[in-house]
Design a protein around this motif. Structure first.
Motif, PDB file in Angstrom:
ATOM      1  N   ARG A 245       0.971  -1.230  -0.018  1.00 33.05           N
ATOM      2  CA  ARG A 245      -0.070   0.006  -0.005  1.00 33.05           C
ATOM      3  C   ARG A 245       0.934   1.149   0.100  1.00 33.05           C
ATOM      4  NH1 ARG A 245      -3.997  -0.503   4.840  1.00 33.05           N
ATOM      5  NH2 ARG A 245      -2.510   0.711   5.736  1.00 33.05           N
ATOM      6  N   LEU A 246       0.555   2.449  -0.651  1.00 25.99           N
ATOM      7  CA  LEU A 246       1.464   3.420  -0.816  1.00 25.99           C
ATOM      8  C   LEU A 246       1.788   4.066   0.641  1.00 25.99           C
ATOM      9  CD1 LEU A 246       2.804   5.452  -2.550  1.00 25.99           C
ATOM     10  CD2 LEU A 246       0.477   6.823  -2.423  1.00 25.99           C
ATOM     11  N   ASP A 247       0.899   3.842   1.778  1.00 25.60           N
ATOM     12  CA  ASP A 247       1.288   4.271   3.167  1.00 25.60           C
ATOM     13  C   ASP A 247       2.541   3.538   3.767  1.00 25.60           C
ATOM     14  OD1 ASP A 247      -0.454   2.316   3.461  1.00 25.60           O
ATOM     15  OD2 ASP A 247      -1.449   3.473   5.020  1.00 25.60           O
ATOM     16  N   GLU A 248       2.390   2.110   3.309  1.00 30.13           N
ATOM     17  CA  GLU A 248       3.452   1.242   3.537  1.00 30.13           C
ATOM     18  C   GLU A 248       4.852   1.729   2.745  1.00 30.13           C
ATOM     19  OE1 GLU A 248       0.994  -2.750   4.691  1.00 30.13           O
ATOM     20  OE2 GLU A 248       1.340  -2.357   2.679  1.00 30.13           O
ATOM     21  N   ALA A 249       4.462   1.918   1.679  1.00 25.17           N
ATOM     22  CA  ALA A 249       5.851   2.095   0.826  1.00 25.17           C
ATOM     23  C   ALA A 249       6.688   3.385   1.275  1.00 25.17           C
ATOM     24  CB  ALA A 249       5.389   2.232  -0.727  1.00 25.17           C
ATOM     25  N   VAL A 250       5.781   4.413   1.603  1.00 27.14           N
ATOM     26  CA  VAL A 250       6.523   5.637   1.892  1.00 27.14           C
ATOM     27  C   VAL A 250       6.829   5.601   3.423  1.00 27.14           C
ATOM     28  CG1 VAL A 250       5.440   6.835  -0.015  1.00 27.14           C
ATOM     29  CG2 VAL A 250       4.321   6.911   2.495  1.00 27.14           C
ATOM     30  N   HIS A 251       6.573   4.750   4.388  1.00 25.24           N
ATOM     31  CA  HIS A 251       6.971   4.619   5.667  1.00 25.24           C
ATOM     32  C   HIS A 251       8.547   4.547   5.644  1.00 25.24           C
ATOM     33  CE1 HIS A 251       7.570   3.348   9.674  1.00 25.24           C
ATOM     34  NE2 HIS A 251       6.114   3.648   9.897  1.00 25.24           N
ATOM     35  N   PRO A 252       9.054   5.430   6.651  1.00 24.06           N
ATOM     36  CA  PRO A 252      10.546   5.836   6.628  1.00 24.06           C
ATOM     37  C   PRO A 252      11.296   4.353   7.003  1.00 24.06           C
ATOM     38  CG  PRO A 252       9.521   6.890   8.341  1.00 24.06           C
ATOM     39  CD  PRO A 252       8.181   6.472   7.716  1.00 24.06           C
ATOM     40  N   LEU A 253      10.719   3.539   7.523  1.00 22.39           N
ATOM     41  CA  LEU A 253      11.321   1.994   7.729  1.00 22.39           C
ATOM     42  C   LEU A 253      11.584   1.438   6.574  1.00 22.39           C
ATOM     43  CD1 LEU A 253       9.866   0.519  10.840  1.00 22.39           C
ATOM     44  CD2 LEU A 253      11.874   1.528  10.759  1.00 22.39           C
ATOM     45  N   THR A 254      10.731   1.666   5.385  1.00 21.69           N
ATOM     46  CA  THR A 254      10.796   0.825   4.301  1.00 21.69           C
ATOM     47  C   THR A 254      11.917   1.253   3.317  1.00 21.69           C
ATOM     48  OG1 THR A 254       8.488   0.629   4.173  1.00 21.69           O
ATOM     49  CG2 THR A 254       9.416   0.273   2.069  1.00 21.69           C
ATOM     50  N   MET A 255      12.802   0.415   2.967  1.00 22.95           N
ATOM     51  CA  MET A 255      14.030   0.865   2.285  1.00 22.95           C
ATOM     52  C   MET A 255      14.237   0.041   0.945  1.00 22.95           C
ATOM     53  SD  MET A 255      17.109  -0.382   4.897  1.00 22.95           S
ATOM     54  CE  MET A 255      18.584   0.227   3.733  1.00 22.95           C
ATOM     55  N   MET A 256      14.956   0.485   0.073  1.00 19.00           N
ATOM     56  CA  MET A 256      15.741  -0.130  -0.881  1.00 19.00           C
ATOM     57  C   MET A 256      16.970  -0.368  -0.674  1.00 19.00           C
ATOM     58  SD  MET A 256      13.022  -0.541  -3.229  1.00 19.00           S
ATOM     59  CE  MET A 256      13.387  -0.283  -4.811  1.00 19.00           C
ATOM     60  N   ALA A 257      17.513  -1.737  -0.704  1.00 13.27           N
ATOM     61  CA  ALA A 257      19.003  -2.206  -0.423  1.00 13.27           C
ATOM     62  C   ALA A 257      19.677  -2.209  -1.535  1.00 13.27           C
ATOM     63  CB  ALA A 257      18.837  -3.380   0.495  1.00 13.27           C
ATOM     64  N   THR A 258      20.869  -1.587  -1.266  1.00  6.71           N
ATOM     65  CA  THR A 258      22.038  -1.633  -2.351  1.00  6.71           C
ATOM     66  C   THR A 258      23.241  -2.265  -1.810  1.00  6.71           C
ATOM     67  OG1 THR A 258      22.513   0.665  -1.738  1.00  6.71           O
ATOM     68  CG2 THR A 258      21.056   0.462  -3.512  1.00  6.71           C
ATOM     69  N   GLY A 259      23.180  -2.583  -0.600  1.00  6.78           N
ATOM     70  CA  GLY A 259      24.445  -3.154   0.086  1.00  6.78           C
ATOM     71  C   GLY A 259      24.252  -3.924   1.338  1.00  6.78           C
ATOM     72  N   ILE A 260      25.133  -4.744   1.786  1.00  3.73           N
ATOM     73  CA  ILE A 260      25.227  -5.417   3.107  1.00  3.73           C
ATOM     74  C   ILE A 260      26.350  -5.304   3.481  1.00  3.73           C
ATOM     75  CG2 ILE A 260      25.050  -7.695   4.152  1.00  3.73           C
ATOM     76  CD1 ILE A 260      23.031  -8.498   2.104  1.00  3.73           C
ATOM     77  N   TYR A 261      26.736  -4.903   4.888  1.00  2.53           N
ATOM     78  CA  TYR A 261      28.036  -4.788   5.446  1.00  2.53           C
ATOM     79  C   TYR A 261      28.829  -3.888   4.925  1.00  2.53           C
ATOM     80  CZ  TYR A 261      27.862  -8.315   9.404  1.00  2.53           C
ATOM     81  OH  TYR A 261      27.461  -8.931  10.376  1.00  2.53           O
TER      82      TYR A 261
END
Ligand SMILES: Nc1nc2c(c(=O)[nH]1)N[C@H]1C(S)=C(S)[C@@H](COP(=O)(O)O)O[C@H]1N2
Ligand SMILES: [Mo]
Length: 303
Positions: free
Chosen positions: A180-196
């Motif tokens: 849902r859009l409100d879930e998508a724009v929640h500040p916890l929701t991220m697009m990950a590009t790396g680990i460690y």
């Protein structure tokens, strides 16, 4: 669009990952009782439950990425065949600036942060992962979300030549997910590009994957090639495969069992064969931050 919140964990976690230790800024997002609502822009959280991340090896050798096979060890063995450069993400639907965005253009516009999140698979195992990435809200801002948009749909690359698993009809390829859009724009929701602090390995969803820490792992779709803003709830792969077992919301909920197993506890990857299971937390420990999104909903029905 999204509320800014940053919180610095200065203590060194028990880990031998040099890249990780050297990072100046760690995001202590996986913090119970963080109390987002009380935090202003750039303000640090006082609360601080300290999560110990899993080892780099745990995180990158035990995976679910069915495009490369259904075995937990198969993505690490076979995902190297995925070409991740160049990479283009189509952003379309109800946006002001639809188009094919080159990944490097997206990245140059985003601020990469590190965030330590709990990660809970619907199969009742879990890890703690130090992700690098940016807020999905920032990417959606870049594209300009139009007022009619209510949902965000995501699609994984579908490349039979590079993905041995898509030759098998385990799922209806390409893998698709939605929020849902409100879930998508929640500040916890991220697009990950790396680990460690390293580029995200192919088996973890290179070069760009979603991370929604309060939802079961399958919502965190990997190797994304398309993001569509829509006014209708989009189809999702596991819901299409078995709607009785996998809903659209898929919020971690220890009180609602999977039809075939309990969701009350989980096995921590890396804990060894005889490690005690730990209790699963409501919304995977992020209830204070996200419960408001589901006010008035019946969490037993809207699974
Ligand atoms: N495209 C795609 N995305 C996917 C999956 C998949 O099979 N294909 N598996 C999901 C599931 S079930 C989980 S638990 C997580 C696993 O992420 P990890 O391997 O980085 O731990 O990826 C999710 N994203
Ligand atoms: Mo999963």
């Amino acid at each position: 669009m999204a509320m800014r919140w940053k919180n610095t964990l200065k203590d060194s976690h028990v880990t031998d990952e040099a890249a990780f230790m050297n990072r100046r800024q760690l995001m202590g997002s996986a913090v119970a009782g963080l109390g987002l609502a009380t935090m202003g822009a750039g303000q640090a959280s006082a609360a601080g439950e300290k999560l110990t991340p899993n080892s780099y090896e745990d995180i990158t050798q035990y995976n679910n990425f069915y495009e490369f096979g259904t075995g937990k060890d198969e993505p690490a063995k076979y995902a190297h065949t995925l070409t991740t450069q160049p990479w283009t993400v189509k952003i379309d639907g109800l946006v002001d600036k639809p188009g094919d965005y080159a990944l490097e253009d997206i990245l140059s516009a985003m601020t990469i942060e590190e965030r330590i999140y709990r990660f809970r698979c619907v199969e009742a195992w879990s890890m703690v992962v130090p992700w690098n990435g940016f807020e999905l809200a920032d990417l959606l801002d870049m594209a300009g979300v139009q007022s009619g948009a209510k949902y965000v749909a995501f699609e994984t690359a579908n490349r039979p030549d590079e993905m041995p698993g898509v030759k098998f009809p385990v799922l209806d390829w390409p893998y698709v997910e939605g929020l849902r859009l409100d879930e998508a724009v929640h500040p916890l929701t991220m697009m990950a590009t790396g680990i460690y602090g390293k580029d995200i390995p192919n088996q973890n969803g290179a070069p760009l994957r979603l991370v929604v820490p309060w939802k079961y792992g399958y919502k965190s779709i990997k190797s994304i090639v398309r993001i569509t803003l829509t006014d209708k709830q989009p189809p999702t792969s596991w819901n299409k495969a078995n709607a009785r077992e996998y809903g659209f919301y898929s919020n971690v909920n220890p009180e609602v069992d999977h039809p075939r197993w309990s969701q009350a506890s989980e096995r921590q990857i890396g804990g060894g064969l005889f490690a005690k299971r730990i209790p699963t937390l409501m919304m995977n420990g992020y209830a204070d931050e996200v419960s408001d999104l589901y006010a008035g909903m019946d969490l037993r029905k809207d699974i």
